[in-house]
Design a protein around this motif. Sequence first.
Motif, PDB file in Angstrom:
ATOM      1  N   ALA A 143      -7.955  -5.075 -51.520  1.00 34.22           N
ATOM      2  CA  ALA A 143      -9.124  -4.681 -52.293  1.00 34.22           C
ATOM      3  C   ALA A 143      -9.671  -3.322 -51.865  1.00 34.22           C
ATOM      4  O   ALA A 143     -10.024  -2.506 -52.707  1.00 34.22           O
ATOM      5  CB  ALA A 143     -10.214  -5.746 -52.156  1.00 34.22           C
ATOM      6  N   TYR A 144      -9.730  -3.066 -50.551  1.00 36.64           N
ATOM      7  CA  TYR A 144     -10.424  -1.866 -50.098  1.00 36.64           C
ATOM      8  C   TYR A 144      -9.493  -0.705 -49.819  1.00 36.64           C
ATOM      9  O   TYR A 144      -9.918   0.442 -49.819  1.00 36.64           O
ATOM     10  CB  TYR A 144     -11.286  -2.181 -48.879  1.00 36.64           C
ATOM     11  CG  TYR A 144     -12.453  -3.070 -49.254  1.00 36.64           C
ATOM     12  CD1 TYR A 144     -13.633  -2.514 -49.761  1.00 36.64           C
ATOM     13  CD2 TYR A 144     -12.355  -4.451 -49.160  1.00 36.64           C
ATOM     14  CE1 TYR A 144     -14.686  -3.324 -50.154  1.00 36.64           C
ATOM     15  CE2 TYR A 144     -13.401  -5.278 -49.544  1.00 36.64           C
ATOM     16  CZ  TYR A 144     -14.559  -4.701 -50.051  1.00 36.64           C
ATOM     17  OH  TYR A 144     -15.591  -5.492 -50.451  1.00 36.64           O
ATOM     18  N   ALA A 145      -8.191  -0.992 -49.549  1.00 36.08           N
ATOM     19  CA  ALA A 145      -7.262   0.117 -49.346  1.00 36.08           C
ATOM     20  C   ALA A 145      -6.335   0.269 -50.547  1.00 36.08           C
ATOM     21  O   ALA A 145      -5.644   1.267 -50.664  1.00 36.08           O
ATOM     22  CB  ALA A 145      -6.440  -0.092 -48.079  1.00 36.08           C
ATOM     23  N   GLY A 146      -6.299  -0.752 -51.413  1.00 35.90           N
ATOM     24  CA  GLY A 146      -5.496  -0.634 -52.619  1.00 35.90           C
ATOM     25  C   GLY A 146      -4.004  -0.769 -52.395  1.00 35.90           C
ATOM     26  O   GLY A 146      -3.209  -0.325 -53.214  1.00 35.90           O
ATOM     27  N   VAL A 147      -3.597  -1.383 -51.288  1.00 33.19           N
ATOM     28  CA  VAL A 147      -2.168  -1.576 -51.059  1.00 33.19           C
ATOM     29  C   VAL A 147      -1.723  -2.821 -51.821  1.00 33.19           C
ATOM     30  O   VAL A 147      -2.416  -3.827 -51.841  1.00 33.19           O
ATOM     31  CB  VAL A 147      -1.852  -1.755 -49.559  1.00 33.19           C
ATOM     32  CG1 VAL A 147      -0.352  -1.732 -49.339  1.00 33.19           C
ATOM     33  CG2 VAL A 147      -2.512  -0.675 -48.754  1.00 33.19           C
ATOM     34  N   ASP A 148      -0.528  -2.741 -52.427  1.00 35.92           N
ATOM     35  CA  ASP A 148       0.023  -3.859 -53.175  1.00 35.92           C
ATOM     36  C   ASP A 148       0.082  -5.110 -52.295  1.00 35.92           C
ATOM     37  O   ASP A 148       0.502  -5.047 -51.143  1.00 35.92           O
ATOM     38  CB  ASP A 148       1.432  -3.467 -53.623  1.00 35.92           C
ATOM     39  CG  ASP A 148       1.928  -4.373 -54.722  1.00 35.92           C
ATOM     40  OD1 ASP A 148       1.128  -4.661 -55.626  1.00 35.92           O
ATOM     41  OD2 ASP A 148       3.086  -4.810 -54.666  1.00 35.92           O
ATOM     42  N   GLU A 149      -0.366  -6.255 -52.844  1.00 38.03           N
ATOM     43  CA  GLU A 149      -0.504  -7.432 -51.982  1.00 38.03           C
ATOM     44  C   GLU A 149       0.812  -8.106 -51.637  1.00 38.03           C
ATOM     45  O   GLU A 149       0.899  -8.809 -50.636  1.00 38.03           O
ATOM     46  CB  GLU A 149      -1.471  -8.442 -52.602  1.00 38.03           C
ATOM     47  CG  GLU A 149      -0.938  -9.212 -53.812  1.00 38.03           C
ATOM     48  CD  GLU A 149      -1.070  -8.422 -55.105  1.00 38.03           C
ATOM     49  OE1 GLU A 149      -1.356  -7.221 -55.031  1.00 38.03           O
ATOM     50  OE2 GLU A 149      -0.881  -9.014 -56.179  1.00 38.03           O
TER      51      GLU A 149
ATOM     52  N   PHE B 288       2.679   7.626 -55.357  1.00 36.43           N
ATOM     53  CA  PHE B 288       3.457   6.480 -54.914  1.00 36.43           C
ATOM     54  C   PHE B 288       3.081   5.183 -55.616  1.00 36.43           C
ATOM     55  O   PHE B 288       3.517   4.116 -55.215  1.00 36.43           O
ATOM     56  CB  PHE B 288       3.278   6.286 -53.410  1.00 36.43           C
ATOM     57  CG  PHE B 288       3.958   7.344 -52.596  1.00 36.43           C
ATOM     58  CD1 PHE B 288       4.899   8.179 -53.164  1.00 36.43           C
ATOM     59  CD2 PHE B 288       3.666   7.494 -51.256  1.00 36.43           C
ATOM     60  CE1 PHE B 288       5.527   9.152 -52.419  1.00 36.43           C
ATOM     61  CE2 PHE B 288       4.290   8.459 -50.505  1.00 36.43           C
ATOM     62  CZ  PHE B 288       5.220   9.299 -51.076  1.00 36.43           C
ATOM     63  N   ALA B 289       2.279   5.262 -56.672  1.00 41.52           N
ATOM     64  CA  ALA B 289       1.815   4.026 -57.302  1.00 41.52           C
ATOM     65  C   ALA B 289       2.990   3.223 -57.855  1.00 41.52           C
ATOM     66  O   ALA B 289       4.000   3.777 -58.289  1.00 41.52           O
ATOM     67  CB  ALA B 289       0.846   4.369 -58.418  1.00 41.52           C
ATOM     68  N   SER B 290       2.853   1.884 -57.857  1.00 45.99           N
ATOM     69  CA  SER B 290       3.893   1.028 -58.422  1.00 45.99           C
ATOM     70  C   SER B 290       3.937   1.237 -59.929  1.00 45.99           C
ATOM     71  O   SER B 290       2.925   1.564 -60.540  1.00 45.99           O
ATOM     72  CB  SER B 290       3.575  -0.439 -58.157  1.00 45.99           C
ATOM     73  OG  SER B 290       3.568  -0.673 -56.789  1.00 45.99           O
ATOM     74  N   PRO B 291       5.108   1.034 -60.556  1.00 44.62           N
ATOM     75  CA  PRO B 291       5.163   1.068 -62.022  1.00 44.62           C
ATOM     76  C   PRO B 291       4.164   0.063 -62.592  1.00 44.62           C
ATOM     77  O   PRO B 291       4.056  -1.052 -62.065  1.00 44.62           O
ATOM     78  CB  PRO B 291       6.598   0.631 -62.326  1.00 44.62           C
ATOM     79  CG  PRO B 291       7.366   0.897 -61.091  1.00 44.62           C
ATOM     80  CD  PRO B 291       6.411   0.743 -59.960  1.00 44.62           C
ATOM     81  N   SER B 292       3.434   0.441 -63.647  1.00 47.53           N
ATOM     82  CA  SER B 292       2.346  -0.457 -64.059  1.00 47.53           C
ATOM     83  C   SER B 292       2.826  -1.743 -64.699  1.00 47.53           C
ATOM     84  O   SER B 292       2.092  -2.713 -64.742  1.00 47.53           O
ATOM     85  CB  SER B 292       1.346   0.268 -64.959  1.00 47.53           C
ATOM     86  OG  SER B 292       1.919   1.370 -65.573  1.00 47.53           O
ATOM     87  N   SER B 293       4.059  -1.802 -65.169  1.00 47.23           N
ATOM     88  CA  SER B 293       4.536  -3.065 -65.750  1.00 47.23           C
ATOM     89  C   SER B 293       5.384  -3.863 -64.783  1.00 47.23           C
ATOM     90  O   SER B 293       6.059  -4.800 -65.187  1.00 47.23           O
ATOM     91  CB  SER B 293       5.349  -2.797 -67.012  1.00 47.23           C
ATOM     92  OG  SER B 293       4.502  -2.339 -68.021  1.00 47.23           O
TER      93      SER B 293
END
Lengths: 388, 305
Positions: A143-149, B288-293
Amino acid sequence: MRIVLVRRKKPLKYGGLVVALLSLLSGIFVFTIFAWLIGVNPYPVVETIVTTFIFPGVVKDFIILTLLGYALLIAFKGALWNIGAEGQMHMAFLVSIYITLIVFFTTEKSLPLYISIGVILLSIVAAVAAGALWGGLAGVIKAYAGVDEVPVTLILNYIAYFIGDILVYGPFRGKYVYGYARTDLIPDPYKLSIPVQRQLSGNALIDTVTGYMAEFATYAVWLVALILVLIFTYWLLNKSNIGLRIKILGSNPDYLVSLGYDVRKTMVLTFMLSGAIAGLTAALYYHGSLYRIEYPLEYNTASYGYLAILVAWLSMLDVYLVPLSAYIVSAVILGSQRVSSLPSVREAFTRLQLGGAEMAFKLLMFGSILLAYSILRFIQDYELKVVS
Amino acid sequence: MIPQLDYIIDKILPAFVTFYLVSLGHSIFEKSGILNLAIDGVFFTGTGAALLGAILPIIYNIPISPPVMGVLVATLIAAILGLFMSSVLTFLPISHGAVGLSLQFFSYGVGIMLGYYVRLAYGTIYGVSFAREDVLYLSIISLVIGVVLHLFIERTKIGAAIRAVGENPHSAAALGVRVMAIRIVAGMLGFALIGFGGALFILSWQRSWDVKLFTLGYGWLAFATALAAGRHPIVLIPVSLLFGGLVNSQTDLQSRLGIPADVAKLIPFLAALALMLIYSTTRLRRIFASPSSLGKPYYKEEKSI
């Protein structure tokens, strides 16, 4: 002419059951081809798989997987992919072990009931808190760092394993373990399982029924917890404000913002609830069946945490279907174990100079049935049509 | 030879090549929007297939170097798995995670079936492995593959289509991209690279194979590596170097710093978490964001019926 996929106007009647049966059939079919290819008579294989569905040994895995399935269901409803039930369980184990084996350790065979119950309750509460905190940690990072869970919870699993390894190798190592790297057994007064003696009658049907009753009696406390968790999950997701927030988080987080709620806090809360149920499951499992943990830690839970992901996904996030998919998954696990130890299978493996690789059979069968189940789930809401 | 170079050839490079190829394949695969939870299983199948493939030239007198044949067989079998997974997940609106995890268990079984016979019949596999110095060439090859793939994804039409399909398959389809074809390309390419990495894991790094290999979880560590580098082929180079180095120098770390084995095992995972935290809180996040889908079931509404 081509084949297209069309959404059904109404979900298929008895879809859950139809899908379960169909996927079992096709998974078993795929698997029997494997068996036939290496020269195993398919008949006993299929018979063993089918009879496992009415086999009392399923009960233990079924209860644990249903509990964990609910833990993950809550997170998945919020579109938070909690892969970390393993880690949350292990942190809970460690807390329960600290309470039962370090603080309140006893060599007495029996203690006054209020002390036993008190210690067990304390251990469960602490385990719930530990699971919630470990889940909450993933929630905070998400939530606060935005890293994929997904990677975060996965990494936290390994961190929990290794923290446990360090502790089991060091301060938690038991006094009566003959040099093995493991903890002592849990003292008898803190055990939650109820030992049941039963006599076999010789009649298969009667023995199966009494077998189920004996298993349910042995794990009566788990069963009570299971019913409470089921009611809690239903209430949480359908009747409570928090559950509504979790569901909105899963479908449209922007809407949650415009309703005036804090998305980040909701995420952390969801993860904490999920982790709390995983922690509860861990405490029940430790007090009721595991009794001690061993080095290396990742072998203690029989990958329940990962299997529960399958359970939650296969239920299509439906509260009522979680027990069904948990039952199927646990019957398939047990069935694959029983198949791989069949004499005909062992003999075929030896003939092919593959003696000792029966594990492959287990994984193939388990994999093909679950794969069929995951794929055929679409039948419930969609249908295939041939159009010209 | 200088001792540092020895250390690099023996310790760092074999681990680097494995991690780099596996996480590179994983990155390409996920760029097309399919969540890959089968990574560890495919990795293990790659090791088993490589073992089987490496023995084939000896049994059938094929004039091809055994380890090269191992790599070929591993990439081929992994690519078939990739074809299956990407086409099923594009054709049917079903859970990526459930299919991936089931496929993982299934491919653990396939891996054992492929490798076990060789393991029993031949025991040691030193004879069919890559020579010690070959790892230098393998590193160069994998670096070239990485750079080419980076250009492929960033500069070519198919690469753009892969990215588009990962971001939003519906819009991509509306613009004329054939989602199925593109995802199959990305899926086969990605899994082939994971198989390649699995082959090098046993033929150049470990030089041994065991049924229990799949419990090490190196596939999952590669999963974390790929995410820590934001699925970027070039950024993956230093990150896999770091991870490979950390994993393979655990024993050295233990003896030099005097820490217990389990603390040393913790370090790569803590490093992965730290890297992800760093890039998420800085500007790198957007790149570096993940692909949105990623991981979303794809269902194309039929308008013509």
